[in-house]
Design an enzyme around this catalytic site. Structure first.
Site, PDB file in Angstrom:
ATOM      1  N   LYS A 192      23.277  17.600  -6.044  1.00 16.62           N
ATOM      2  CA  LYS A 192      24.592  17.042  -6.343  1.00 16.62           C
ATOM      3  C   LYS A 192      25.143  16.251  -5.157  1.00 16.62           C
ATOM      4  O   LYS A 192      25.574  15.108  -5.312  1.00 16.62           O
ATOM      5  CB  LYS A 192      25.544  18.174  -6.717  1.00 16.62           C
ATOM      6  CG  LYS A 192      26.817  17.710  -7.372  1.00 16.62           C
ATOM      7  CD  LYS A 192      27.721  18.894  -7.702  1.00 16.62           C
ATOM      8  CE  LYS A 192      27.147  19.728  -8.829  1.00 16.62           C
ATOM      9  NZ  LYS A 192      27.780  21.055  -8.915  1.00 16.62           N
ATOM     10  N   ARG A 245      32.334  22.511  -4.701  1.00 15.73           N
ATOM     11  CA  ARG A 245      31.277  22.515  -5.714  1.00 15.73           C
ATOM     12  C   ARG A 245      29.943  22.998  -5.155  1.00 15.73           C
ATOM     13  O   ARG A 245      29.578  22.665  -4.036  1.00 15.73           O
ATOM     14  CB  ARG A 245      31.096  21.103  -6.278  1.00 15.73           C
ATOM     15  CG  ARG A 245      32.399  20.413  -6.587  1.00 15.73           C
ATOM     16  CD  ARG A 245      32.215  18.965  -6.997  1.00 15.73           C
ATOM     17  NE  ARG A 245      31.455  18.819  -8.233  1.00 15.73           N
ATOM     18  CZ  ARG A 245      31.108  17.641  -8.728  1.00 15.73           C
ATOM     19  NH1 ARG A 245      31.433  16.513  -8.107  1.00 15.73           N
ATOM     20  NH2 ARG A 245      30.425  17.581  -9.848  1.00 15.73           N
ATOM     21  N   GLY A 290      25.439  25.087 -14.198  1.00 16.44           N
ATOM     22  CA  GLY A 290      26.297  26.186 -14.630  1.00 16.44           C
ATOM     23  C   GLY A 290      25.932  27.548 -14.055  1.00 16.44           C
ATOM     24  O   GLY A 290      26.539  28.550 -14.395  1.00 16.44           O
ATOM     25  N   MET A 333      25.853  28.431 -10.755  1.00 20.97           N
ATOM     26  CA  MET A 333      26.620  28.836  -9.576  1.00 20.97           C
ATOM     27  C   MET A 333      28.081  28.458  -9.794  1.00 20.97           C
ATOM     28  O   MET A 333      28.467  28.105 -10.889  1.00 20.97           O
ATOM     29  CB  MET A 333      26.020  28.205  -8.332  1.00 20.97           C
ATOM     30  CG  MET A 333      24.641  28.783  -8.024  1.00 20.97           C
ATOM     31  SD  MET A 333      23.915  28.121  -6.538  1.00 20.97           S
ATOM     32  CE  MET A 333      23.668  26.426  -6.970  1.00 20.97           C
ATOM     33  N   ARG A 359      22.426  12.842 -12.065  1.00 21.35           N
ATOM     34  CA  ARG A 359      21.102  13.356 -11.697  1.00 21.35           C
ATOM     35  C   ARG A 359      20.108  12.845 -12.732  1.00 21.35           C
ATOM     36  O   ARG A 359      20.501  12.444 -13.840  1.00 21.35           O
ATOM     37  CB  ARG A 359      21.084  14.885 -11.664  1.00 21.35           C
ATOM     38  CG  ARG A 359      21.293  15.475 -13.026  1.00 21.35           C
ATOM     39  CD  ARG A 359      21.377  16.997 -13.008  1.00 21.35           C
ATOM     40  NE  ARG A 359      22.060  17.388 -14.235  1.00 21.35           N
ATOM     41  CZ  ARG A 359      22.945  18.359 -14.339  1.00 21.35           C
ATOM     42  NH1 ARG A 359      23.275  19.069 -13.296  1.00 21.35           N
ATOM     43  NH2 ARG A 359      23.514  18.639 -15.491  1.00 21.35           N
ATOM     44  N   HIS A 417       4.667  42.570 -23.109  1.00 25.03           N
ATOM     45  CA  HIS A 417       3.404  42.744 -23.828  1.00 25.03           C
ATOM     46  C   HIS A 417       3.313  41.763 -24.988  1.00 25.03           C
ATOM     47  O   HIS A 417       2.319  41.062 -25.159  1.00 25.03           O
ATOM     48  CB  HIS A 417       3.307  44.191 -24.334  1.00 25.03           C
ATOM     49  CG  HIS A 417       2.117  44.449 -25.199  1.00 25.03           C
ATOM     50  ND1 HIS A 417       2.173  44.336 -26.562  1.00 25.03           N
ATOM     51  CD2 HIS A 417       0.841  44.775 -24.888  1.00 25.03           C
ATOM     52  CE1 HIS A 417       0.982  44.599 -27.073  1.00 25.03           C
ATOM     53  NE2 HIS A 417       0.145  44.876 -26.069  1.00 25.03           N
ATOM     54  N   GLU A 427     -20.497  32.749 -12.837  1.00 21.32           N
ATOM     55  CA  GLU A 427     -19.409  33.615 -13.287  1.00 21.32           C
ATOM     56  C   GLU A 427     -19.445  34.982 -12.618  1.00 21.32           C
ATOM     57  O   GLU A 427     -18.751  35.894 -13.031  1.00 21.32           O
ATOM     58  CB  GLU A 427     -19.421  33.743 -14.815  1.00 21.32           C
ATOM     59  CG  GLU A 427     -20.767  34.079 -15.405  1.00 21.32           C
ATOM     60  CD  GLU A 427     -20.798  33.964 -16.932  1.00 21.32           C
ATOM     61  OE1 GLU A 427     -19.724  33.979 -17.553  1.00 21.32           O
ATOM     62  OE2 GLU A 427     -21.901  33.873 -17.489  1.00 21.32           O
ATOM     63  N   SER A 475     -21.983  25.533 -14.478  1.00 25.20           N
ATOM     64  CA  SER A 475     -20.742  25.521 -15.237  1.00 25.20           C
ATOM     65  C   SER A 475     -19.987  26.801 -14.899  1.00 25.20           C
ATOM     66  O   SER A 475     -20.507  27.902 -15.102  1.00 25.20           O
ATOM     67  CB  SER A 475     -21.035  25.449 -16.737  1.00 25.20           C
ATOM     68  OG  SER A 475     -19.820  25.461 -17.454  1.00 25.20           O
ATOM     69  N   ASN A 492     -13.472  32.685 -16.912  1.00 26.03           N
ATOM     70  CA  ASN A 492     -12.928  33.935 -17.476  1.00 26.03           C
ATOM     71  C   ASN A 492     -13.636  35.124 -16.840  1.00 26.03           C
ATOM     72  O   ASN A 492     -13.006  36.023 -16.292  1.00 26.03           O
ATOM     73  CB  ASN A 492     -13.119  33.984 -18.992  1.00 26.03           C
ATOM     74  CG  ASN A 492     -12.373  32.867 -19.697  1.00 26.03           C
ATOM     75  OD1 ASN A 492     -11.444  32.295 -19.134  1.00 26.03           O
ATOM     76  ND2 ASN A 492     -12.785  32.557 -20.896  1.00 26.03           N
ATOM     77  N   CYS A 532     -16.189  25.862 -17.940  1.00 20.83           N
ATOM     78  CA  CYS A 532     -16.076  26.060 -19.390  1.00 20.83           C
ATOM     79  C   CYS A 532     -15.220  27.259 -19.732  1.00 20.83           C
ATOM     80  O   CYS A 532     -15.141  27.663 -20.880  1.00 20.83           O
ATOM     81  CB  CYS A 532     -17.452  26.175 -20.030  1.00 20.83           C
ATOM     82  SG  CYS A 532     -18.409  27.575 -19.427  1.00 20.83           S
ATOM     83  N   TYR A 555     -16.662  17.718 -14.655  1.00 19.90           N
ATOM     84  CA  TYR A 555     -15.987  17.795 -15.951  1.00 19.90           C
ATOM     85  C   TYR A 555     -15.303  19.137 -16.144  1.00 19.90           C
ATOM     86  O   TYR A 555     -15.604  20.112 -15.454  1.00 19.90           O
ATOM     87  CB  TYR A 555     -16.984  17.536 -17.101  1.00 19.90           C
ATOM     88  CG  TYR A 555     -18.015  18.625 -17.317  1.00 19.90           C
ATOM     89  CD1 TYR A 555     -17.739  19.717 -18.124  1.00 19.90           C
ATOM     90  CD2 TYR A 555     -19.271  18.548 -16.711  1.00 19.90           C
ATOM     91  CE1 TYR A 555     -18.672  20.720 -18.326  1.00 19.90           C
ATOM     92  CE2 TYR A 555     -20.219  19.546 -16.912  1.00 19.90           C
ATOM     93  CZ  TYR A 555     -19.907  20.635 -17.714  1.00 19.90           C
ATOM     94  OH  TYR A 555     -20.828  21.617 -17.908  1.00 19.90           O
TER      95      TYR A 555
HETATM   96  P1  ADP Z   1      28.138  22.265 -12.281  1.00 19.71           P
HETATM   97  O1  ADP Z   1      27.099  22.252 -11.222  1.00 19.71           O
HETATM   98  O2  ADP Z   1      28.216  23.575 -12.979  1.00 19.71           O
HETATM   99  O3  ADP Z   1      28.042  21.093 -13.178  1.00 19.71           O
HETATM  100  P2  ADP Z   1      30.295  20.914 -10.909  1.00 19.71           P
HETATM  101  O4  ADP Z   1      30.340  21.031  -9.438  1.00 19.71           O
HETATM  102  O5  ADP Z   1      29.722  19.655 -11.420  1.00 19.71           O
HETATM  103  O6  ADP Z   1      29.559  22.168 -11.516  1.00 19.71           O
HETATM  104  O7  ADP Z   1      31.772  21.092 -11.432  1.00 19.71           O
HETATM  105  C1  ADP Z   1      32.074  21.297 -12.778  1.00 19.71           C
HETATM  106  C2  ADP Z   1      33.116  20.315 -13.240  1.00 19.71           C
HETATM  107  O8  ADP Z   1      34.248  20.323 -12.415  1.00 19.71           O
HETATM  108  C3  ADP Z   1      32.646  18.901 -13.218  1.00 19.71           C
HETATM  109  O9  ADP Z   1      31.964  18.590 -14.385  1.00 19.71           O
HETATM  110  C4  ADP Z   1      33.912  18.106 -13.092  1.00 19.71           C
HETATM  111  O10 ADP Z   1      34.412  17.762 -14.348  1.00 19.71           O
HETATM  112  C5  ADP Z   1      34.847  19.050 -12.422  1.00 19.71           C
HETATM  113  N1  ADP Z   1      35.029  18.544 -11.069  1.00 19.71           N
HETATM  114  C6  ADP Z   1      34.239  18.746 -10.007  1.00 19.71           C
HETATM  115  N2  ADP Z   1      34.699  18.048  -8.940  1.00 19.71           N
HETATM  116  C7  ADP Z   1      35.776  17.385  -9.366  1.00 19.71           C
HETATM  117  C8  ADP Z   1      36.695  16.486  -8.723  1.00 19.71           C
HETATM  118  N3  ADP Z   1      36.523  16.105  -7.469  1.00 19.71           N
HETATM  119  N4  ADP Z   1      37.688  15.994  -9.462  1.00 19.71           N
HETATM  120  C9  ADP Z   1      37.812  16.362 -10.758  1.00 19.71           C
HETATM  121  N5  ADP Z   1      37.027  17.179 -11.397  1.00 19.71           N
HETATM  122  C10 ADP Z   1      36.004  17.709 -10.715  1.00 19.71           C
HETATM  123 MG    MG Z   2     -19.026  34.709 -19.341  1.00 21.33          MG
HETATM  124 MG    MG Z   3      28.337  19.284 -12.918  1.00 23.03          MG
END
Ligand code: ADP
Ligand code: MG
Ligand code: MG
Length: 895
Positions: A22, A91, A100, A102, A335, A451, A759, A778, A782, A846, A866
């Site tokens: 990020k 962030r 989502g 962290m 990204r 399993h 083998e 060859s 396994n 093989c 091969y």
């Molecule tokens: P994640 O990695 O879970 O996507 P983000 O760091 O992107 O978390 O933050 C989640 C949301 O918070 C972003 O999608 C954005 O909408 C909002 N956000 C983050 N930074 C800012 C900022 N500087 N201004 C406004 N909204 C922000």
């Molecule tokens: Mg064999």
């Molecule tokens: Mg984000």
């Protein structure tokens, strides 16, 4: 001294190790001149130091303070200033995207004082209190550890009290009241007041984000995605921009192409008058991005331009988060986006077409895993309706069948021709017959290495495991879904092992267009054309040949359609089963040479027909025939069964048949404690008179028949389980004697190369000597894996592999992906010493690893000629062999 903080203007996308994905991409967008709110990133190195010692590394606080004051200067107002506060977002962002997983804290800097300043400066009291309640909520849960659901409950209660359908219907005083309620929840939950110092808020938020690297969600996600635990997260501190300032503001997410199909065009969701978290939280319904064109055409056009810029710059599908503040567009994240297998192929082909990437790069961006997925038939999700439940997609494919709740019932119904899905809480080795009989296995417990998952994958059964929403009641033969729906035994359900979804009824299937193309060569647009392009490129660049393991003419023909360049393993034991079994019994029971010769003579023409068919299907291409490998008792009846039959007959006062008595005696005589390490492979050839001669004669006569029919047969004869060169020398002499004999009888030259499987560790370690007697090697990976680890695959896999995977003894089963360190080392030794002794030695593999993407990369790097794998894996192997040739390091294929 180490440096822990970088301004956006100082970073770039190649710094993701240090700044996280990020932070690095925010810096890149800043450098591209896109509208990014200013900010700075605290490095992953600082995080690692903090997590290791529990304290901020020396100098970090001062660096943060310096960058903060630069940010305050550029904004023209201090953090949390009472009259007109600067607010910040804090962030998380690791090297690898963990969406989502962290924490993020928005609106840092608001206090009881500055909320009033914000109201005045923005002209919106409602906005100010909305922002403040968001801060208390996020800070309260993320930093101070208050249960997040308590805030949500308070919000729900308030909406109910006001009769408000959503949060937009709450006014400034509602939100001010809610903020007070939230602050009480904080005090109540922690015994501490919500902090009123902006600087303290910032510091604690940064450390909380560091800590969120080790949160339960994040750890689980990393384990599932194979992301190392010691990378740490960076923390990005950024000026807030506000999407919750009224109808001319909002937040959204967007993709430069459809991540499901790869089709070009803007895709995404937009939510007016909202901060970004609302878009994904489902708090209100979003509108498709196309709506933004109507709501705010100027911002829409700008966004479209920026997305184009980003896609050109990254030369790939980008996903984006943005916010519009009073008609002004801000870019908050980008990204290279995740995508389905279909989209991966389509996008790679299209970008190559546009000249944005080379055909080689396009090939690198797709993978065998994805190709395999595209070869399965799929449920038509446009008509499946809602799923009953979702579990972990553990073994891909789509299956429909009646739900059954134990192994015996599965076997019973399947025997009567019914398709069934075995539903269990979890499976044990006792469920094996049921798993074999079922189309799919569904469990409510256990992960990808349970399993059920391990065994189903091994057998190619569809499997969804760990569907925890389901309550499986084996006693009453039913399961219940979360919403209380009860599904009784016999009810038809559909299981999607590629997505983890379970649907009611028989969901309609759509055949794979990719499979049809592979089978028939029938081209069409879209993903099929993209797959064709990738395979062509792979074929153009790969060095490894790809052969198939095929025991029948049908399999050989299919493999050839899939692009196989020969048969790398033709197992002759399958030709001994079925109705021919009694001939094998005769051979084993023979008391005299004459009896044995008669049995062998009866087998000979049958074997010859098999070989003729396979040589015809692979005309002009090599066919490696392996002489009989498994222990002979595998062809005899089961000892217990036989003993019971004889005993029962005797109990009735009758005399058991002579044949049963003889068989029982033979089975007892041939019983081995550990048949895997017993009389099998080359050892059979050396001690069972006439067996090798019969098999070689069948091969030789098949070659003659093909030559006379005008074909170009290329049979190769392979001796299994050799451990010492002497074994091969003796067997080879016998092979050559028979070849010469048949050649003399028929006048047809028979230049069949003779080689051996490698083998056993001893074979690998004495490969230089063995190569003197072998024209090719060859690797039977396994058996080589079994003998190197001392594992008996059938016994250990179901027994304790899931425990081993959980304990981290290995990250993936060595039967699935070649163990490079151990088995791979033996392979390298054998390649080196074999080639040193015989430079033109042809070397292949093989074992099943021949079709495993990661292993194919290893075999390329090890210098094999091969790989040979099951027919359905041939396209996967072709693709990965191509990718391996483009890879400089020989690293890995996981995608
Ligand atoms: P994640 O990695 O879970 O996507 P983000 O760091 O992107 O978390 O933050 C989640 C949301 O918070 C972003 O999608 C954005 O909408 C909002 N956000 C983050 N930074 C800012 C900022 N500087 N201004 C406004 N909204 C922000
Ligand atoms: Mg064999
Ligand atoms: Mg984000």
């Amino acid at each position: 001294m180490a440096r822990y903080v970088y301004d956006f203007a100082e970073g770039g996308r190649d710094m993701a190790d240090l700044l996280g994905g990020k932070g690095a991409n925010l810096a890149e967008m800043t450098r591209l001149g896109l509208p990014v709110p200013p900010g700075f990133t605290v490095t992953t190195e600082a995080c690692r130091a903090f997590l290791a010692t529990g304290a901020e590394p020396e100098g970090m606080a001062q660096e943060v303070a310096r960058h903060l004051s630069a940010l305050e200067d550029s904004a023209g107002r201090p953090l949390g200033a009472p009259d007109d506060p600067l607010l910040l977002s804090v962030r998380s962002g690791a090297r690898f995207s963990m969406p989502g997983m962290m924490e993020t804290v928005l609106d840092v800097g608001l206090t009881d004082d500055s909320v009033l300043g914000l109201a005045k400066a923005s002209g919106s009291e409602r906005f100010a209190w909305d922002s403040y309640r968001r801060l208390v909520q996020m800070f309260g849960s993320t930093v101070m550890g208050v249960d997040a659901s308590r805030f949500e409950e308070a919000m729900t209660r308030l909406k109910e009290a006001r009769g408000a359908p959503d949060d937009l219907h709450l006014d400034a005083s509602d939100l001010a009241g809610l903020t007070d309620t939230y602050k009480d929840l904080v005090l109540d939950g922690t015994g501490e007041e919500f902090p009123q110092s902006p600087a303290e808020q910032l510091r604690r938020a940064v450390l909380a984000v560091f800590r969120s690297w080790n949160g339960a969600r994040a750890r689980l996600y990393r384990r599932r995605e194979g992301i190392p635990d010691d990378l740490g997260t960076a923390v990005t501190v950024q000026r807030m921009v506000f999407g919750n300032l009224g109808a001319d503001s909002g937040s959204g997410v967007a993709f430069t192409r459809d991540p499901a199909t790869g089709r070009p065009g803007l895709y995404g969701d937009y939510l007016a008058d909202a901060q970004g978290e609302d878009v994904v939280s489902g708090i209100r319904n979003t509108v498709p991005l196309a709506e933004l064109e109507r709501l705010d055409p100027r911002s829409y056009r700008q966004l479209r331009d920026h997305m184009l810029t980003l896609e050109r710059h990254y030369r790939d599908l980008c996903d984006i988060e943005f916010t519009i503040e009073r008609g002004r567009l801000w870019m908050l994240q980008t990204r290279v986006g995740k995508r389905t297998a279909e989209a991966a192929f389509a996008i790679a082909a299209e970008l190559a077409e546009e000249g944005l990437i080379t055909p080689d790069e396009a090939l690198i961006r797709v993978g065998g895993q994805g190709l395999a997925r595209l070869m399965f038939p799929r449920f038509d999700t446009s008509v499946t309706g809602a799923a009953l439940a979702h579990g972990i997609p553990a073994s891909p494919g789509a299956a429909v069948g009646a739900a059954v709740f134990d192994s015996a019932e599965a076997v019973r119904r399947a025997a009567a021709g019914e398709r069934v899905v075995l539903v269990r809480q979890e499976t044990t080795p006792d469920d094996l017959p049921g798993m074999v009989a079922a189309q799919a296995v569904l469990t409510s417990r256990g992960g990808k290495t349970s399993h059920a998952a391990v065994v189903a994958r091994g057998m190619g059964r569809v499997c969804v495991c760990g569907a925890e929403e389901l309550t499986v009641d084996t006693e009453n033969r039913c399961f219940a879904t979360r919403d209380g729906t009860v599904v009784q035994e016999g009810t038809v359900i559909s299981v999607d092992g590629s997505t983890g979804a379970v649907y009611p009824g028989a969901a309609p299937l759509v055949p794979s267009t990719v499979m049809r193309y592979l089978e028939t060569g029938e081209q069409s647009a879209g993903v099929v054309a993209a797959v064709a392009r990738a395979l062509e490129q792979a074929d153009a660049v790969r060095r490894l040949e790809v052969r198939a393991n095929a025991d029948t003419p049908e399999d050989a023909a299919r493999a050839r359609r899939f692009g196989a360049q020969g048969v790398g393993l033709c197992r002759t034991e399958h030709m001994f089963l079925g109705e021919r079994r009694h001939l094998v019994e005769e051979m084993i029971l023979a008391r005299t040479d004459g009896e044995r010769d008669r049995a062998l003579a009866a087998l000979l023409p049958l074997q010859r027909v098999d070989f003729t068919g396979i040589l015809a299907a692979m005309d002009g291409l090599p066919v490696t025939v392996r002489l009989l490998d498994p222990p002979l008792h595998e062809f005899l009846p089961d000892h217990t069964e036989l003993a019971v039959r004889v005993a029962a007959t005797e109990a009735r006062g009758e005399l058991p048949s002579l044949r049963d008595t003889e068989l029982l005696e033979a089975v007892g005589r041939m019983h081995e404690e550990n048949p895997m390490l017993g009389l099998r492979g080359v050892r059979l050839g050396l001690v069972v008179p006439g067996l090798v001669a019969m098999q070689v004669r069948a091969i030789a006569e098949a070659v003659v028949a093909r030559v006379r029919a005008g074909g170009s047969p290329r049979a190769e004869i392979m001796v299994p389980l050799v451990g010492a060169v002497e074994e091969l020398r003796i067997e080879r002499a016998e092979v050559e004697r028979v070849l010469a004999e048949v050649s003399a009888e028929t006048g047809v030259p028979l230049p069949c190369p003779v080689g051996t499987m490698i083998e056993l560790p001893r074979a690998a370690l004495t490969a230089g000597r063995i190569a003197q007697e072998a024209e090719f090697f060859s690797f039977g990976t396994n058996d080589l894996t079994q003998t190197t680890w001392g594992f008996s695959r059938d016994d250990v896999e179901a027994e304790f592999f899931s425990a081993y995977l959980d304990k981290g003894v290995f990250a993936i089963s060595p039967f699935e992906t070649l163990d490079r360190d151990g088995v791979g080392r033996l392979v390298r030794i054998a390649v080196d010493e074999g080639r040193a002794a015989r430079p033109d030695l042809k070397i292949g593999v093989c074992g099943e690893h021949g079709g495993d993407p990661d292993s194919v990369h290893f075999f390329h790097a090890a210098g094999l000629d091969y790989v040979s794998c099951s027919p359905f894996r041939v396209p996967v192997a072709r693709l990965e062999a191509g990718r391996a040739a483009l890879e400089r390091t020989g690293g890995g294929a996981r995608w």
